[in-house]
Design a protein around this motif. Structure first.
Motif, short mmCIF file in Angstrom:
data_model
loop_
_atom_site.label_atom_id
_atom_site.label_comp_id
_atom_site.label_asym_id
_atom_site.label_seq_id
_atom_site.Cartn_x
_atom_site.Cartn_y
_atom_site.Cartn_z
N SER A 328 0.84 -1.20 0.00
CA SER A 328 0.00 0.00 0.00
C SER A 328 0.87 1.25 0.00
O SER A 328 1.73 1.40 0.88
CB SER A 328 -0.92 0.00 1.23
N ILE A 358 -2.83 -1.77 -3.07
CA ILE A 358 -3.88 -0.83 -2.64
C ILE A 358 -3.21 0.52 -2.35
O ILE A 358 -2.02 0.69 -2.54
CB ILE A 358 -4.64 -1.35 -1.39
N LYS A 362 -1.94 3.42 -5.96
CA LYS A 362 -1.83 2.00 -6.36
C LYS A 362 -1.48 1.86 -7.85
O LYS A 362 -0.79 0.92 -8.24
CB LYS A 362 -3.11 1.24 -6.01
N ASN A 381 -9.39 -1.78 -1.78
CA ASN A 381 -9.07 -1.48 -0.37
C ASN A 381 -8.52 -2.73 0.31
O ASN A 381 -8.44 -3.80 -0.31
CB ASN A 381 -10.31 -0.96 0.37
#
Length: 412
Positions: A328, A358, A362, A381
């Motif tokens: 992420s 994510i 991203k 997510n």
């Protein structure tokens, strides 16, 4: 130096009280710990408050690009063997956060303070530290942080002639150059995995030679100093040549390196390496990093990696393939808005891992993984990524604000 009996001035007391009240209000409103806003208010009321609060403490400052928060925790744990400690353990590392932390430690003997690299010289001026630990310097927040050599120069000038004992990593040429202006340096061979910011000599710009673990400049003769402390496998070697085992709950070589520097700092204050290192075992997770949490009936291990050097270290920690990995990346103010650093990370080290991407950026990360020939899926997510991940513990690697987002989501 003022004694413990020296009360704060009325103005300083008012500033501390007001700062604490604002921090409490911020917490009550659900806006975080309140330490930064509380510190800002306190410093507005008394600009000399940081210096006043530091007067009765033996102050230890810790600065680096990577590992500041963890090393601060390890040093604080080791020094508790010698007396009460106050510390900014949650990582609020600019003057306002530091002021807030010290305001809460009226009975402490030691102040162990993590300092953002850009503020080190100023905080050292205000707090008259007994010891400063310098671990590493590498590129970070490309849009905001000065280029690494400029930071090293800023430290070199700011620490010149400092009375503090400097505990510095002999394996990082930028750190050695920054620390060399100080009269009292203890060199620690703590290793350097990420070398891409130290190929040219910080002193003359010449090309660094790196035979084995050594380094030197072929042009001006700037070279690696002889360390008195060293990390050797799972042991710390002290200046007398004794080897002390490192037992940590924190994973990876980088944390052993942090422990070696921490043992050297604790020894400055009379804590023997054996005692200091044993106490470091207490540290389990640092502000959520390395925590294993349960989320949607799965085990997730949360790992923070903010810059190329941090990602490289983190890849060395994760379980082998086919362990699923969630990545992420955000690019908000606290992360730096320039994501071009993603191209400096060797993502081929993730080959064989199912990867789920994510975060706000991203798509930037997806392009980078595509070029590195990695198999990945972009998800909306964390919930979707966890649902799609194959069985087993999931390794989650995130940069700064992405990490905070994840902690909130998974209830950590």
């Amino acid at each position: 130096m003022a004694g413990n009996s020296d009360p704060l001035t009325p103005r300083a007391k008012l500033a501390v009280t007001a700062g604490k009240a604002v921090a409490a209000a911020s917490r009550a409103a659900g806006r975080g710990s309140g330490s930064v806003i509380g510190g800002k208010v306190a410093l507005k009321l008394d600009p000399d408050l940081l210096a006043r609060l530091a007067q009765h403490l033996d102050v230890i400052l810790v600065s680096a690009t990577n590992g500041k928060t963890t090393t601060t925790r390890l040093i604080a744990e080791a020094l508790r063997a010698a007396g009460p400690v106050v510390s900014n353990a949650l990582g609020a590392n600019m003057p306002a956060g530091i002021t807030s932390a010290l305001a809460g430690g009226s009975d402490a003997k030691f102040g162990v303070i993590e300092v953002d690299e850009k503020y080190l010289a100023g905080v050292a001026r205000d707090t008259d530290p007994k010891c400063i630990a310098l671990l590493n310097l590498s590129r970070d927040q490309l849009d905001r942080a000065a280029e690494t050599r400029m930071l090293a120069e800023n430290w070199r000038e700011g620490l010149a002639g400092s009375k503090a004992v400097i505990v510095a990593n002999a394996d990082d040429p930028l750190i050695v150059w920054a620390a060399s202006s100080s009269p009292n340096v203890i060199w620690v061979a703590a290793g350097q995995m990420w070398k891409d910011d130290a190929w040219s000599c910080p002193s003359c710009g010449g090309v660094m030679q790196r035979p084995g673990d050594d380094w030197f400049c072929g042009q001006c003769g700037f070279r690696r100093p002889t360390p008195s402390w060293a990390l050797s496998g799972d042991h710390v070697l002290d200046p007398h040549g004794s080897a002390w085992p490192i037992h940590l709950q924190l994973p990876g070589r980088a944390n052993k390196s942090n422990a070696a520097a921490s043992a050297a700092v604790a020894a400055v204050f009379g804590v023997p390496p054996q005692v200091g290192l044993e106490r470091m075992y207490q540290v389990q997770a640092v502000a959520g990093r390395y925590d294993v949490v349960q989320f949607m009936q799965r085990d997730l291990r949360l790992l923070l990696a903010k810059n190329p050097a941090g990602w490289l270290e983190t890849f060395s920690l994760i379980d082998p393939p086919p362990t699923p990995v969630i990545l992420s990346v955000n690019a908000r103010g606290a992360d730096g808005t320039d994501t071009s650093w993603l191209w400096d990370v060797d993502y081929t080290q993730l080959t064989g891992h199912p990867i789920f991407v994510i975060g706000d950026r991203k798509l930037d990360l997806a392009v980078r993984l595509e070029v590195a020939n990695q198999h990945f899926q972009v998800c909306e997510n964390a919930d979707q990524a966890v649902q799609m991940a194959p069985p087993g513990r999931i390794e989650v690697i995130a940069n700064y604000t992405a990490f905070q987002d994840l902690r909130r989501r998974v209830g950590n």
